[in-house]
Design a protein around this motif. Structure first.
Motif, PDB file in Angstrom:
ATOM      1  N   LYS A 252       2.323  25.809  12.735  1.00  0.00           N
ATOM      2  CA  LYS A 252       3.149  25.578  13.819  1.00  0.00           C
ATOM      3  C   LYS A 252       4.083  27.157  13.907  1.00  0.00           C
ATOM      4  O   LYS A 252       4.807  27.120  15.192  1.00  0.00           O
ATOM      5  N   ASP A 253       3.866  27.968  13.106  1.00  0.00           N
ATOM      6  CA  ASP A 253       4.838  29.178  13.738  1.00  0.00           C
ATOM      7  C   ASP A 253       3.790  30.221  14.430  1.00  0.00           C
ATOM      8  O   ASP A 253       2.733  30.661  13.287  1.00  0.00           O
ATOM      9  N   PRO A 254       3.635  30.787  15.347  1.00  0.00           N
ATOM     10  CA  PRO A 254       3.175  31.582  15.629  1.00  0.00           C
ATOM     11  C   PRO A 254       3.055  32.631  15.614  1.00  0.00           C
ATOM     12  O   PRO A 254       1.711  33.296  15.230  1.00  0.00           O
ATOM     13  N   ALA A 255       3.431  32.922  14.657  1.00  0.00           N
ATOM     14  CA  ALA A 255       3.662  34.658  13.319  1.00  0.00           C
ATOM     15  C   ALA A 255       2.176  34.171  12.623  1.00  0.00           C
ATOM     16  O   ALA A 255       1.984  34.705  12.041  1.00  0.00           O
ATOM     17  N   ARG A 256       1.595  32.963  12.515  1.00  0.00           N
ATOM     18  CA  ARG A 256       1.145  32.835  11.549  1.00  0.00           C
ATOM     19  C   ARG A 256      -0.753  32.110  11.984  1.00  0.00           C
ATOM     20  O   ARG A 256      -1.721  32.204  11.260  1.00  0.00           O
ATOM     21  N   ARG A 257      -0.541  32.410  13.495  1.00  0.00           N
ATOM     22  CA  ARG A 257      -1.750  31.603  14.322  1.00  0.00           C
ATOM     23  C   ARG A 257      -2.974  33.214  13.641  1.00  0.00           C
ATOM     24  O   ARG A 257      -2.556  34.138  13.634  1.00  0.00           O
ATOM     25  N   ILE A 258      -4.031  32.831  13.970  1.00  0.00           N
ATOM     26  CA  ILE A 258      -5.233  33.675  13.271  1.00  0.00           C
ATOM     27  C   ILE A 258      -5.994  34.221  15.200  1.00  0.00           C
ATOM     28  O   ILE A 258      -6.291  33.786  15.926  1.00  0.00           O
ATOM     29  N   LEU A 259      -5.198  34.910  15.272  1.00  0.00           N
ATOM     30  CA  LEU A 259      -5.763  36.014  16.552  1.00  0.00           C
ATOM     31  C   LEU A 259      -7.420  36.982  16.765  1.00  0.00           C
ATOM     32  O   LEU A 259      -6.303  38.608  15.396  1.00  0.00           O
ATOM     33  N   CYS A 260      -7.705  37.205  17.120  1.00  0.00           N
ATOM     34  CA  CYS A 260      -8.729  37.791  17.123  1.00  0.00           C
ATOM     35  C   CYS A 260      -8.407  39.665  17.428  1.00  0.00           C
ATOM     36  O   CYS A 260      -8.784  40.539  16.992  1.00  0.00           O
ATOM     37  N   GLU A 261      -7.546  40.097  17.976  1.00  0.00           N
ATOM     38  CA  GLU A 261      -6.677  40.898  18.006  1.00  0.00           C
ATOM     39  C   GLU A 261      -6.254  41.426  17.209  1.00  0.00           C
ATOM     40  O   GLU A 261      -5.893  42.573  16.832  1.00  0.00           O
ATOM     41  N   ASN A 262      -5.798  40.843  16.198  1.00  0.00           N
ATOM     42  CA  ASN A 262      -5.383  41.122  14.786  1.00  0.00           C
ATOM     43  C   ASN A 262      -6.403  41.534  14.120  1.00  0.00           C
ATOM     44  O   ASN A 262      -6.165  42.582  13.320  1.00  0.00           O
ATOM     45  N   TYR A 263      -7.382  42.204  14.600  1.00  0.00           N
ATOM     46  CA  TYR A 263      -8.501  41.846  14.035  1.00  0.00           C
ATOM     47  C   TYR A 263      -9.703  43.029  14.725  1.00  0.00           C
ATOM     48  O   TYR A 263     -10.024  43.143  15.982  1.00  0.00           O
ATOM     49  N   HIS A 264      -9.763  44.343  14.259  1.00  0.00           N
ATOM     50  CA  HIS A 264     -10.044  45.604  14.878  1.00  0.00           C
ATOM     51  C   HIS A 264     -11.686  46.117  14.543  1.00  0.00           C
ATOM     52  O   HIS A 264     -11.991  46.092  14.381  1.00  0.00           O
ATOM     53  N   VAL A 265     -12.935  44.502  15.182  1.00  0.00           N
ATOM     54  CA  VAL A 265     -14.064  44.891  14.762  1.00  0.00           C
ATOM     55  C   VAL A 265     -14.560  43.814  16.234  1.00  0.00           C
ATOM     56  O   VAL A 265     -13.592  43.280  16.991  1.00  0.00           O
ATOM     57  N   ASP A 266     -15.701  44.363  16.303  1.00  0.00           N
ATOM     58  CA  ASP A 266     -16.007  44.253  18.065  1.00  0.00           C
ATOM     59  C   ASP A 266     -17.471  41.801  17.593  1.00  0.00           C
ATOM     60  O   ASP A 266     -17.400  41.862  16.307  1.00  0.00           O
ATOM     61  N   GLY A 267     -16.845  40.622  18.379  1.00  0.00           N
ATOM     62  CA  GLY A 267     -17.497  40.145  18.049  1.00  0.00           C
ATOM     63  C   GLY A 267     -16.620  38.540  17.419  1.00  0.00           C
ATOM     64  O   GLY A 267     -17.291  37.442  17.268  1.00  0.00           O
ATOM     65  N   CYS A 268     -15.326  39.118  17.560  1.00  0.00           N
ATOM     66  CA  CYS A 268     -14.707  38.139  16.897  1.00  0.00           C
ATOM     67  C   CYS A 268     -14.264  36.660  18.577  1.00  0.00           C
ATOM     68  O   CYS A 268     -14.484  37.372  19.569  1.00  0.00           O
ATOM     69  N   ILE A 269     -14.920  35.488  18.220  1.00  0.00           N
ATOM     70  CA  ILE A 269     -14.438  34.377  19.123  1.00  0.00           C
ATOM     71  C   ILE A 269     -12.722  33.998  19.241  1.00  0.00           C
ATOM     72  O   ILE A 269     -12.735  33.307  18.110  1.00  0.00           O
ATOM     73  N   LYS A 270     -12.713  33.576  20.928  1.00  0.00           N
ATOM     74  CA  LYS A 270     -11.033  33.355  20.892  1.00  0.00           C
ATOM     75  C   LYS A 270     -10.862  32.557  20.206  1.00  0.00           C
ATOM     76  O   LYS A 270     -12.185  31.788  20.651  1.00  0.00           O
ATOM     77  N   GLY A 271     -10.368  31.842  19.776  1.00  0.00           N
ATOM     78  CA  GLY A 271      -9.529  30.727  19.455  1.00  0.00           C
ATOM     79  C   GLY A 271     -10.841  29.521  18.390  1.00  0.00           C
ATOM     80  O   GLY A 271     -10.184  28.428  17.751  1.00  0.00           O
ATOM     81  N   SER A 272     -11.330  30.477  18.021  1.00  0.00           N
ATOM     82  CA  SER A 272     -12.397  29.795  16.737  1.00  0.00           C
ATOM     83  C   SER A 272     -11.852  30.083  15.496  1.00  0.00           C
ATOM     84  O   SER A 272     -11.778  29.408  14.366  1.00  0.00           O
ATOM     85  N   GLY A 273     -10.564  31.023  15.177  1.00  0.00           N
ATOM     86  CA  GLY A 273      -9.660  31.523  14.077  1.00  0.00           C
ATOM     87  C   GLY A 273      -9.252  29.890  13.332  1.00  0.00           C
ATOM     88  O   GLY A 273      -8.701  29.339  13.862  1.00  0.00           O
ATOM     89  N   LYS A 274      -9.172  29.983  11.703  1.00  0.00           N
ATOM     90  CA  LYS A 274      -8.845  28.577  11.356  1.00  0.00           C
ATOM     91  C   LYS A 274      -8.035  28.894   9.971  1.00  0.00           C
ATOM     92  O   LYS A 274      -8.353  29.483   9.565  1.00  0.00           O
ATOM     93  N   ARG A 275      -7.127  28.619   9.588  1.00  0.00           N
ATOM     94  CA  ARG A 275      -6.563  28.204   7.984  1.00  0.00           C
ATOM     95  C   ARG A 275      -6.717  26.607   7.197  1.00  0.00           C
ATOM     96  O   ARG A 275      -6.795  25.931   7.755  1.00  0.00           O
TER      97      ARG A 275
END
Length: 135
Positions: free
Chosen positions: A50-73
């Motif tokens: 619910k808190d946008p600050a806890r979202r899993i974003l590819c931009e926060n990981y400085h590596v190639d190949g992250c699939i946007k929207g796939s991050g889950k807690r």
């Protein structure tokens, strides 16, 4: 004609074996991952963010190949881990190496290292490994 039949008998098995050895990279889909996790830990939870600050974003990981929207807690026995899908196993492995964490096939697991419950879980369920611990 006999020569062509003999050649066909030799070429077919070689072609068949070549096709078998050229397998595509094995990947886990999100639904496969979830089914595997639930089979091992029926009380596993997908954490609703619910808190946008806890979202899993590819931009926060400085590596190639992250699939946007796939991050889950994901909560396993009261402890959270992050699971992120990558385009390839090589990229997931590089993320794990960069962040000293775990990966399995095309998935990267963050916030796992140093948490025995989570380390055991990803190693047991997904056969995950930390490339920094492999020697």
């Amino acid at each position: 004609m006999v020569y062509n039949q003999c050649m066909a008998k030799l070429i077919f098995p070689i072609l068949f074996l070549t096709l078998l050895s050229c397998s595509k990279e094995e990947r886990y889909s999100a639904s496969q991952m979830w089914k595997m996790a639930q089979a091992k830990e029926p009380n596993i939870e997908l954490v609703i963010i619910k808190d946008p600050a806890r979202r899993i974003l590819c931009e926060n990981y400085h590596v190639d190949g992250c699939i946007k929207g796939s991050g889950k807690r994901i909560k396993v026995r009261l402890v959270e881990l992050i699971a992120i899908e990558f385009e390839s196993e090589k990229q997931a492995r590089q993320a794990a190496k960069t962040y000293n964490q775990y990966y399995a096939r095309n998935w990267f697991f963050d916030d796992v290292s140093g948490e025995p419950v989570l380390e055991d879980f990803v190693k047991d369920v997904f056969k995950a490994s930390n490339p920094n611990l492999l020697k």
